[in-house]
Enzyme design. Structure first.
Site, PDB file in Angstrom:
ATOM      1  N   LYS A  45     -14.303  -5.239  -3.095  1.00 23.96           N
ATOM      2  CA  LYS A  45     -15.165  -6.405  -2.930  1.00 23.96           C
ATOM      3  C   LYS A  45     -15.569  -6.625  -1.467  1.00 23.96           C
ATOM      4  CE  LYS A  45     -13.148  -8.782  -6.934  1.00 23.96           C
ATOM      5  NZ  LYS A  45     -14.259  -8.663  -7.886  1.00 23.96           N
ATOM      6  N   GLN A  98     -12.013 -13.170  -3.390  1.00 25.63           N
ATOM      7  CA  GLN A  98     -13.378 -13.601  -3.077  1.00 25.63           C
ATOM      8  C   GLN A  98     -13.508 -14.229  -1.689  1.00 25.63           C
ATOM      9  OE1 GLN A  98     -15.890 -12.874  -4.960  1.00 25.63           O
ATOM     10  NE2 GLN A  98     -14.815 -12.227  -6.806  1.00 25.63           N
TER      11      GLN A  98
END
Length: 409
Positions: A224, A201
Site C-alpha cells: 500500500k 492506511q
C-alpha cells in the site's frame, strides 16, 4: 510536488484501459510501484539472489546487507527505538494475527475485554473474535459518531480496568477517518491495556512516529506504500516482544535445537522463521527511499487537497451520498460514495469501461457497512500520483453512469 514528474516514475500508469487513458483510483487496495522499486527487486534477482544470514560468500553477504538495511530504513520511517522492534511479516493481516495469537492468547483470560471499533477492517476484527472464543474474553465495540468519527468521550466510557487490549485502525479504509491514536493510547494505558494499531492506511500517506503515538504494536503493509506485495511490518515494544513466543517454527528463528528442546534467536529474528521475504524487504526499502525523497508531509497535503476537491465536485451530482466526514482535513485521500438507485458494482463497471479504476463492495468492513445501513459502496482512493484531472475524469464518469441508468430505468 510535481505530479507529472512523479507519474513518469510509474510505468503502469502509461497505458490505456478499454481504449481510454488509465485513471487509477484504488490505491487504498494496493498502490502502484515506481520504477525505483521495480529495479531494486530486479537487481536483487539478477545480481545477488541468495539467502540471508546463513552464508559467508559474497552474494549472501550482499543479500543480508540489503535485507537488514531495509529493516533500518523501516525503523527510521516509523521512528522505532531499535531494529529489534521491527519484524518482517507478510503484511498487516499477518502482523495483527501475530499479536493476537502470540501476545493476546497468552495474556488474556475469561472476563478480560478487547476493545475495537465498528469501522475496523476484517483483519482487525476476526483475530480478536478468535481470541475471545479461545480465552473467554469479551469483545467490545466503540460506537461511532454520526460522521463516522470516534469520540474520545466514548473511548473513556468504553475502556475499563478490565480492558486488556485496544486495537484501532489509524485511518479507515472506507471513511478515510484519521483516528486520534495518541489520545486513545493514553486512555488505554491509564487502564493498563495494550494499544494495537492497524496502520495499513496511515503509513503510506502521513508521518508515523510510533514513539510519539506510544502504541505498543503497529502493523503495516508494503504494497500500500509503493512497495511489493507479500511484505509487511509488525512493530512492537521490545519488552513486549521479548516476552512473546513465536508462532512459526523452523529454520532461521532458532538458537539451539536439541532432540527434545529448542531455544530461540534474539529479536527480531525469533519471529522470522524460514527463508524470509528477502526481495520484498529490499523492495520495501526502495519504496521508503522513494517516499522520503518526495516527503510524507507533501504527500499528506496533496491528498487532503484531492479529497476536498473530489468531495466538492462529487457533491454537485444529484443523488450522490458521500460517507464519512465532510471536512477533508479530518480524513485521508479516500472518498466512499453511492449513487441513488445504482448498485456500486454497476458504478465501478461503467467507470472501468472508460479506464477509471475504483473499488466497489464491502471493502472487508461488513460491520461498518451494517452501521452505514448499506450492503456495499463504491470507493475512490488517491495517492501521490493522482491529480485533479483524474478527479475530473471520475466526475465525468459518474455523471455518465447516472445518466445511463436513468435512461435504462
Amino acid at each position: 510536488m510535481n505530479i507529472m514528474d512523479i507519474r513518469q516514475m510509474f510505468p503502469i500508469l502509461h497505458q490505456e484501459v478499454n481504449g481510454s487513458p488509465l485513471v487509477y483510483l484504488d490505491s487504498a487496495a494496493t498502490s502502484q510501484k515506481p520504477i525505483q522499486v521495480i529495479e531494486a527487486i530486479d537487481s536483487y534477482y539478477r545480481q545477488y539472489n541468495s539467502n540471508v544470514h546463513r552464508g559467508v560468500h559474497t552474494l549472501g553477504t550482499k543479500a543480508t546487507d540489503g535485507y537488514e538495511g531495509a529493516r533500518e530504513k523501516v525503523r527510521k520511517f516509523i521512528n522505532a527505538k531499535s531494529t529489534e522492534e521491527v519484524i518482517f511479516t507478510r503484511g498487516t493481516t499477518t502482523s495483527l494475527n501475530t499479536v493476537a495469537a502470540s501476545y493476546a492468547r497468552a495474556n488474556l483470560q475469561e472476563g478480560d475485554e478487547i476493545v475495537i471499533s465498528y469501522m475496523e477492517h476484517h483483519s482487525n476484527i476476526i483475530p480478536w473474535q478468535q481470541v475471545a472464543k479461545a480465552t473467554g474474553a469479551i469483545l467490545k465495540y466503540l460506537p461511532l459518531q454520526e460522521d463516522g468519527t470516534i469520540s474520545l468521550e466514548d473511548v473513556k466510557n468504553t475502556v475499563t480496568d478490565q480492558t486488556k487490549i485496544v486495537s484501532i485502525m489509524h485511518v479507515s479504509n472506507v471513511l478515510g477517518v484519521i483516528n486520534p491514536i495518541k489520545e486513545i493510547a493514553q486512555i488505554a494505558h491509564q487502564h493498563g491495556a495494550v494499544m494495537v494499531v492497524d496502520g495499513a492506511q496511515s503509513a503510506p500517506h502521513m508521518k508515523v512516529d510510533v514513539q510519539d503515538l506510544d502504541c505498543d504494536f503497529f502493523a503495516m503493509s508494503g504494497h500500500k506504500m509503493c512497495g511489493p506485495t507479500g511484505i509487511g511490518i509488525l512493530y512492537g515494544k521490545k519488552q513486549l516482544l521479548e516476552n512473546m513466543e513465536p508462532i512459526e517454527f523452523g529454520g532461521e528463528m532458532i538458537d539451539f535445537v536439541g532432540l527434545q528442546e529448542s531455544t530461540w534467536k534474539e529479536l527480531p529474528w525469533k519471529f522470522e522463521g524460514g527463508t524470509p521475504i528477502i526481495a520484498g524487504a529490499i523492495g520495501l526499502g526502495a519504496a521508503i527511499d522513494f517516499l522520503e525523497e518526495i516527503g510524507r508531509d507533501n504527500i499528506e497535503a496533496h491528498e487532503h487537497k484531492l479529497a476536498a476537491y473530489a468531495m466538492e465536485q462529487m457533491s454537485a451530482i444529484e443523488g450522490m451520498t458521500i460517507f464519512g466526514p465532510k471536512d477533508a482535513s479530518k480524513k485521508a485521500g479516500v472518498v466512499t460514495f453511492n449513487i441513488d438507485e445504482v448498485h456500486p458494482h454497476d458504478v465501478a463497471t461503467v467507470l472501468d469501461a472508460d479506464g477509471i479504476a475504483v473499488r466497489a463492495g464491502h471493502h472487508c468492513a461488513q460491520p461498518l457497512m451494517k452501521w452505514l445501513k448499506v450492503s456495499s459502496t463504491a470507493r475512490a482512493s488517491f495517492y501521490l500520483y493522482n491529480s485533479e484531472e483524474d478527479i475530473d475524469r471520475l466526475v465525468q464518469g459518474l455523471v455518465k453512469t447516472k445518466e445511463y441508468f436513468s435512461d435504462v430505468f
